[in-house]
Structure formats: C-alpha cells, structure tokens
Scaffold this motif. Structure first.
Motif, mmCIF file in Angstrom:
data_model
loop_
_atom_site.group_PDB
_atom_site.id
_atom_site.type_symbol
_atom_site.label_atom_id
_atom_site.label_comp_id
_atom_site.label_asym_id
_atom_site.label_seq_id
_atom_site.Cartn_x
_atom_site.Cartn_y
_atom_site.Cartn_z
ATOM 1 N N HIS A 169 0.821 -1.212 0.000
ATOM 2 C CA HIS A 169 0.000 0.000 0.000
ATOM 3 C C HIS A 169 0.854 1.261 0.000
ATOM 4 O O HIS A 169 1.912 1.302 0.597
ATOM 5 N N ASN A 222 0.221 5.821 -0.038
ATOM 6 C CA ASN A 222 -0.750 6.897 -0.007
ATOM 7 C C ASN A 222 -0.601 7.757 -1.247
ATOM 8 O O ASN A 222 0.429 8.374 -1.445
ATOM 9 N N MET A 243 -5.866 8.785 -1.817
ATOM 10 C CA MET A 243 -6.350 7.424 -1.540
ATOM 11 C C MET A 243 -5.204 6.438 -1.410
ATOM 12 O O MET A 243 -4.067 6.736 -1.725
ATOM 13 N N GLN A 244 -5.560 5.228 -0.906
ATOM 14 C CA GLN A 244 -4.596 4.143 -0.789
ATOM 15 C C GLN A 244 -4.500 3.416 -2.123
ATOM 16 O O GLN A 244 -5.529 3.052 -2.698
ATOM 17 N N VAL A 245 -3.295 3.208 -2.598
ATOM 18 C CA VAL A 245 -3.142 2.456 -3.846
ATOM 19 C C VAL A 245 -2.153 1.323 -3.636
ATOM 20 O O VAL A 245 -1.418 1.296 -2.649
ATOM 21 N N TRP A 246 -2.155 0.389 -4.574
ATOM 22 C CA TRP A 246 -1.288 -0.790 -4.480
ATOM 23 C C TRP A 246 -0.103 -0.616 -5.431
ATOM 24 O O TRP A 246 -0.284 -0.384 -6.617
ATOM 25 N N THR A 248 -7.753 -5.235 -6.288
ATOM 26 C CA THR A 248 -8.777 -4.750 -5.365
ATOM 27 C C THR A 248 -8.186 -3.910 -4.237
ATOM 28 O O THR A 248 -8.886 -3.135 -3.609
ATOM 29 N N HIS A 249 -6.869 -4.051 -3.989
ATOM 30 C CA HIS A 249 -6.248 -3.266 -2.921
ATOM 31 C C HIS A 249 -6.196 -1.776 -3.234
ATOM 32 O O HIS A 249 -5.954 -0.971 -2.353
ATOM 33 N N THR A 250 -6.345 -1.404 -4.505
ATOM 34 C CA THR A 250 -6.333 0.011 -4.846
ATOM 35 C C THR A 250 -7.737 0.568 -4.708
ATOM 36 O O THR A 250 -8.649 0.160 -5.432
ATOM 37 N N GLN A 251 -7.906 1.520 -3.755
ATOM 38 C CA GLN A 251 -9.224 2.134 -3.580
ATOM 39 C C GLN A 251 -9.585 2.859 -4.875
ATOM 40 O O GLN A 251 -8.735 3.506 -5.469
ATOM 41 N N MET A 252 -10.797 2.766 -5.289
ATOM 42 C CA MET A 252 -11.265 3.481 -6.487
ATOM 43 C C MET A 252 -10.546 3.023 -7.766
ATOM 44 O O MET A 252 -10.615 3.682 -8.787
#
Ligand code: XMP
Length: 524
Positions: free
Chosen positions: A101, A103, A126-129, A174-178
């Motif tokens: 993750h 930011n 947002m949190q991204v992968w 799926t770990h990436t919000q939005m």
C-alpha cells in the motif's frame, strides 16, 4: 473495444476482467503486437505492468506506432515507464523496491487541454497498491504530474496535449481504492467506449458466429464430461446447429457413483443434446491393471481417452447423415476459457513462469478437424451466468470441478473394482452430507480419497485391519492456491461415522488440513 498490450505482469488479466465488469469489451495481446497487423481499430490502448526494466537491453518495447495512433493511452506501472522511456528515457532503478500500500496524493493542474484532470477526476487522496522496483527520475518532456506518493514523485503523469496517462500504481487490483473508477474514467470518459458488452449480446453474437463458421451443413463433435464448461459449450452448440452437434461422453470407469447415467439424463432429456455415451470401463481398467505410479496412471488414462474419443469420432463421422464426402464431421468443439487463452497469448519473457496445464488435447489428428471454441472470451463466472441463461440447472452450473482422470487420481495406488466401490461410496456420503448441511456452494472442491494403506480398528467385538479414507475440501478462487475448509467437529463426526458404518472395507476417516501450496488439491 480497448486494446490491452501485455508486458507479462501477473495482474494483466485483471485489467481485462475489471473492464468486463464495466461492460467494456477489450482484447489483450502481447506487447510486441504491431498495430498495422490488427484487423480492428482500438478506441484506446492500455499498457500493462511487467517484470522488466525498460532500460535493459532485453526489455520489451511496444510498436512505436502506438504513440502515433491517435487514441488515448494508459500506461500502468511498467506501462508508465515504457511511456516515459519513449518520451525521453526518464526511468531509473529505485533505491528500494516498493511493494504494497502507498498513499496517493493528487495534484490538480491547470489544464492546458481539457483531458488533463480526467483520469483522477473527482478523487481524493487514496490508498493504492504498488509493486515496482524502477521509477521515473524526472518528468518526460510535455508531461505534467497528476499524483505523487512519498516514494514516487511521479506516481501519475499526463501528457499536456494528448490524452496519454501513466500511473505507477495498479488500478486493476482490489487493494487500490477506487481502482475500478480509474479504469472507468479511462474507458468511458476518455476513450468514450460504449459499455455495451452484456451476456445477452454475447449469446446473440456467438450464435450468429457459430452458424456462419459451421455453415448450413457442417457438423461438430465434442467431448463432454458433465462439468460446467463442456455442458455450457455443448448447449450453445445445440442452440446454434441442433443435432449437427454430436456430444460424446467417454465413461472411463473412473466416474463417481451413478455419474455416467446422470450426465446422460441431464444432457439428453434435460438439454436435448445429441449424445453418445461410450462405456470404456473394461478398456481403462485393463490398461490400469497393476499400475500404481501416479504419473503412469495419468498418462494411461489420458492416452486411452484420446484413443476412445478418436475411434468414436470416426464412427460417428462415418455414420452421420450429411452430404456425401469422406469425413462428415468438420469441427471439434473445445471448452477453452479466457484464462487459458490469456495464458497462451500473454507475453512471456525469459523470467516468466509458465503454468502447467492439466487438460489433455484429445485431437483426432487424422480427421483434420478445425477447432471451435465458443467460450474462449469468457471467465469462469461468466460461463456460469451463460449456463443459467441457457437454461442449465443451478446445481450443474455450480458443480465442483472433477478432474479428467477422475477417481483414478483419488484412489492412491492401484485401481481395482473393489477400490472403486469404496471410493465411490465414501465420496457419495461426503458430498451428500455437504449438500444437506447447505455447504456445497461455500466449498470450491470436495472429495473423498482412498489411501493405499490399512489401519487397525475395532468394529463390533473384532479387531479389523481395513482401509483409510481421507476427506479433502478446499476454498479457492483460482485453484492455484487453496485453503482447507474449516468444517465444525459435529459435521466431521457425522461424515466419519457414516462412512465407517456404511462403507464396507473402511475403518478410519481422516480430514486433510493441508493448504495449497505446499499441498495440491488432488492427492496424486
Ligand atoms: P491440483 O491438484 O493441481 O489441482 O492442485 C488443481 C485443479 O485442477 C484439477 N486437476 C485436474 N483436472 N485433469 C483435469 O482435468 C487432471 O489431470 C487434473 N489434475 C488436477 C483439480 O481437480 C483442481 O480442480
């Protein structure tokens, strides 16, 4: 239609999957695809991630025509670096690999062109992968920054005049919000693709395609197993060409209790499919006599299957009603799914790992059959939706997978009629209890295996020396990794007691608590 150019990332197929969920049709091709050789014009191009470093001599690069093609481009991870490499070689090895993750901080820019803020429009930080070693060390010329992370100052970039975007993070996981919204913005708002890929549309188009391909007189043969994929493919063929589709079920004698009969009833009476059942039990069991080594068993079963199917196909072809020509059947149906297609077309560099395939080809070589693969664009869950649409029962559509070698790889050691009886009865009880407990759909695959050892027990007043059943039940999404299913004690107690009491020759029941890896799902 969008084009995904694949650089071999383990996530590439998820890009396609996520776009499908948005009803956007896309095709994935290897990154080396030349655009001039495409028979269609993509409305946008996505460059995937990949395990390479763009500055290495052996690194793969796209056809430079991609950047002159006049459609929007989205570069993801390696795809971003590929874009930066094309526009000024602005990529270096990062000091540390970044995995997990991060930011993401968004930068709004005063757009020179209306597209510049469109990819991340309406987003907050947002949190991204992230999963990368290399990063951009400067902005390529004509680009602006749209997002940063603490470790990647150019985590999102945009070309100031053209709709070219690059992101270091993976929107497809799926770990990436939005993440899905990023792909949606690209596909629908930037590329202006119409989201019209639906199952109803797929069926209509596929029926027309099959009819055109096979023609008014062509005939198709295909092996069925009673499993989801072959049944759905067979039903689609039946809808398209009626009885000019010939289904063949090879009963290898290694099927479960009453399985051949129930597949026959479902396919013929339930779905109206023109089916030939070949009882080859004797032949398989004779060939397997005295063999206990797992690989030899698989080879014998696979080899016999091809022979029997081939002989049956020739016989059906000779007897088929049709225009007078030597072989009356021209096509072989295969239930290939999209993940296999992706596997065979995705870009594999020197370091890529290759998945082993279990399925036996089974092509009758001397018949010169052409291959027809109506499910080749679909993922497994889409095949289930399609099956339901075609009127196939819920219970079949959700059936657990059953391997081609059947009970042959669930009876460890030599296969004999006596061992088959024990394995069949025990498996039947286990699956029946799973159904009665309402657990079937929570479990991805379950079965009883018969171990090639004997153990001591006390039954009645006597000491006995009898066989051991191992139960296996797993949860998985892709069958590449799996976890054993946490049954409660009362359930296991019930199954164990029924098996020991009802199946003659068994005095113990074990439950396999090995995940995959290190175990596999099957025991042989
Ligand atoms: P493993 O045992 O490799 O199994 O973890 C993964 C999935 O593949 C199925 N499987 C087979 N299917 N022919 C098949 O058609 C085979 O030889 C074969 N071996 C394993 C297994 O049932 C599980 O779903």
């Amino acid at each position: 239609t969008l084009l995904v150019l694949d650089f071999g990332s383990q996530y590439s197929h998820l890009i396609t999957r996520k776009l499908r969920d948005l009803n956007v049709y896309c095709e994935m091709l290897p990154c080396t695809q030349r655009l001039s050789e495409l028979a269609w014009k993509p409305q946008g191009i996505i460059l995937s991630g990949g395990p390479y470093s763009v500055y290495e001599d052996a690194a793969p690069h796209v056809d430079p025509a991609v950047f002159e093609f006049g459609v929007p481009i989205l570069g993801i991870c390696y795809g971003l670096q590929e874009m930066a490499w094309h526009y000024g070689k602005a990529v270096i090895a990062g000091e540390k690999r970044e995995y997990g993750h991060a930011n993401l901080h968004l930068e709004k820019i005063d757009g020179k062109a209306p597209h510049v803020n469109k990819l991340l429009e309406g987003f907050d930080d947002m949190q991204v992968w992230m999963s990368h070693g290399d990063k951009l060390d400067k902005l390529p010329s004509s680009f602006a920054t749209i997002a940063t992370t603490p470790n990647a100052p150019f985590a999102g970039i945009v070309h100031e005049e053209k709709p070219f975007f690059g992101i270091q993070f993976h929107p497809e996981v799926t770990h990436t919000q939005m993440g899905k919204k990023v792909l949606e913005n690209f596909a629908l708002n930037i590329c202006k693709v119409r989201p019209n890929w639906t199952m109803a549309e797929f069926v209509d188009k596929e029926l027309i395609r099959i009819k055109a391909l096979v023609g008014d007189e062509g005939q198709v043969i295909g092996a069925v197993s009673g499993g989801v994929d072959s049944t759905v493919a067979a039903k689609l063929m039946k809808e398209a060409i009626g009885d000019r589709f010939h289904a063949v079920l090879v009963d290898n004698g290694l099927l479960r209790l009453n399985e051949a009969e129930s597949v026959r009833t479902t396919l013929t009476q339930g779905l109206g499919i023109n089916l030939t059942v070949v009882d080859a039990t004797e032949r398989f069991l004779t060939a397997l006599k005295g063999v206990s080594e797992p690989e030899s068993k698989r080879k014998i079963i696979g080899g016999q299957f091809i022979e029997v199917f081939q002989e049956t196909a020739l016989k059906i072809s000779a007897e088929a009603v049709g225009p007078p020509k030597a072989g009356k059947i021209d096509w072989l149906l295969q239930g290939t799914l999209y993940p296999d297609v992706i596997e065979s077309i995705s870009f594999k560099g020197p370091s890529a790992t290759i998945k082993t395939h279990h399925n036996v080809g089974g092509l009758p070589a001397n018949m010169n059959l052409k291959i027809i693969e109506p499910l080749r664009e679909l993922f497994k869950d889409e095949v289930r939706i399609l099956g339901t649409k075609l009127g196939i029962s819920e219970s079949l559509v959700w059936r657990h997978p059953f391997p081609g070698p059947g009970l042959g790889i669930r009876i460890l050691g030599e296969i004999t009629p006596q061992q088959l009886r024990i394995a069949r009865q025990a498996d039947h009880i286990f699956i029946q209890e799973i159904n009665d407990a309402g657990l079937y759909r929570n479990i991805s695959q379950a079965f009883a295996a018969l171990l090639p050892v004997k153990a001591v027990g006390v039954m009645g007043d006597k000491r006995v020396h009898e066989q051991v059943i191992a139960l296996r039940a797993v949860e998985t999404t892709d069958f590449m990794t799996a976890d054993w299913y946490p049954f409660d004690g009362a359930f296991l107690k019930r199954v164990s007691s029924r098996i020991v009491n009802e199946v003659e020759g068994v005095c113990r029941v074990l439950y396999d608590v090995t995940s995959k890896p290190p175990g596999t799902i099957e025991m042989e």
